[in-house]
Scaffold this active site. Structure first.
Site: not given
Ligand SMILES: *Cc1c(COP(=O)(O)O)cnc(C)c1O
Length: 398
Positions: A253, A139, A224
């Site tokens: 986040k 994700f 990520d």
């Molecule tokens: C939440 C998340 C995203 C996307 O972040 P947004 O602020 O919702 O665009 C990307 N990668 C990971 C691992 C995430 O948990």
């Protein structure tokens, strides 16, 4: 009131979420309140964005002060906040440079652009041929570019045509990555722990071997850490548990203290220096309000030992849930204050479990139908975890 709000949402909102049936209007620390005054323990933390707890008074104070001074000036000019925040971020994480955006998905897109440019400039990949290796059940966000390399039908269906140049290997499989690497491979993009997939940890040692493979093949390793980073697993970066130092790290986040969207790509100079004026940007990215809040958020996290709390109480919480022993539970896993309870797949009752937890005063949300996550703000205390454990035990056993 409550029904009225739900009706308005149903009438006027696009139905791209399926929220639990609770309407919130107040938050303080680890606690949330609904419009009827009922109190809940937050075990969701807005997908790990609210690590500092709700409405942290010092973050509110900085937000207030900075917004009265200068909130927004764009990158057409210098502000006296952004470079100071960049220095703090790079110093704490031990990286050369950072580039600020707003949402996680934008920072992922930034990383893809940086990796591709690096491939053309430094690896001599022929134009438009760069490839990036990603993993099954990843994700990374919701843009068209990113959903192009998702393996999840729900995220992709009828959003094509998709962006080419990505290959998917099974998460935790080194040989598959080896086979996919070729002269056009510029980067491997990976979550060190897969969050939305259900808090899935790779086999121990895998990330290190992946790093070594990338080095040997002259391929960038980009992690990520939007959800796993900034203290969630008990370290600034989840990679550091495996002694891995990626070329680039994507953050979001919790970076904005749960108050304001702030994201970043941080990395080694060779990766970050592919950008020149005009090649990338964002109107709100790195604005003074964002930088003032994010600076304070890092300062508080460092000063108040959030990492240590996450590591120690995470272990305590994990072993507490593991000892519950319920036939409905297939596996309990996690790192720091980031725990997934994998329920019996035949029952597909993640949603129902979250509804019962909600009735009992604990808020969480299932992912992929069978996994219930427990990811409280990192300021949670042992007493609050003990309070939660009693309820979780009751619910899992029932
Ligand atoms: C939440 C998340 C995203 C996307 O972040 P947004 O602020 O919702 O665009 C990307 N990668 C990971 C691992 C995430 O948990």
């Amino acid at each position: 009131m409550e029904q009225h709000i739900k009706n308005l949402d149903a009438s006027y909102g696009a139905q791209n979420y399926h929220p639990l049936p609770v309407v919130l209007n107040k938050g303080q620390g680890v606690w949330l309140w609904d419009v009827n005054g009922k109190k809940y323990l937050d075990m969701m933390s807005a997908y790990s964005a609210v690590s500092h707890g709700h409405c942290h008074p010092e973050l509110i104070a900085v937000m207030h002060a900075q917004s009265q001074k200068l909130s927004m000036c764009s990158r057409a000019f210098y502000s006296d906040t952004m470079p100071i925040f960049l220095e703090k971020l790079c110093t704490l994480l031990e990286y050369d440079r950072a580039l600020l955006m707003n949402t996680g998905a934008e920072a992922v897109e930034t990383a893809i652009k940086a990796a591709r440019r690096w491939g053309y400039a430094h690896k001599g990949i022929a134009d438009n041929k760069a490839e990036i290796i990603v993993f099954g059940n990843n994700f990374h966000g919701r843009t068209v570019g990113i959903v192009s390399f998702s393996s999840e039908q729900d995220y992709r269906h009828h959003f094509g045509p998709y962006l080419p140049g990505f290959h998917i290997a099974p998460f935790g499989d080194l040989e598959a990555v080896e086979k996919l690497i070729n002269k056009n491979t510029c980067a491997v993009l990976v979550e060190p722990i897969q969050g939305e997939a259900g808090i899935v940890l790779p086999p121990s040692g895998w990330l290190k071997k992946l790093e070594q493979l990338c080095r040997a093949e002259n391929v960038l390793l980009i992690c990520d850490e939007i959800q796993s980073g900034i203290g969630r697993t008990g370290a600034w970066l989840a990679c550091s548990h495996e002694d891995v130092k990626p070329d680039g790290v994507i953050l979001g986040k919790a970076l904005g203290g749960g108050l304001y969207p702030v994201s970043a790509l941080v990395g080694r100079a060779a990766l970050m220096d592919v950008f020149n004026p005009g090649s990338h940007g964002s109107t709100f990215g790195g604005n003074p309000l964002a930088c003032a809040i994010a600076f304070k958020a890092l300062e508080i996290m460092d000063r108040d030992n959030y990492l240590q709390n996450s590591a120690a109480l995470g272990e305590y919480f994990l072993s507490g849930i593991k000892t519950i022993g319920s036939s409905a539970v297939r596996e309990v896993r996690g790192k720091g204050l980031w725990i997934g309870v994998d329920l019996d797949p035949n029952m597909k009752n993640g949603r129902r479990t979250c509804e019962i937890l909600m009735e009992r005063g604990i808020l969480s949300k299932e992912t992929h139908e069978t996994v219930v996550r427990f990811a409280p703000p990192l300021i949670i205390t042992k007493a609050e975890i003990d309070y939660a454990l009693v309820i979780i035990e009751d619910v899992l056993k029932a």
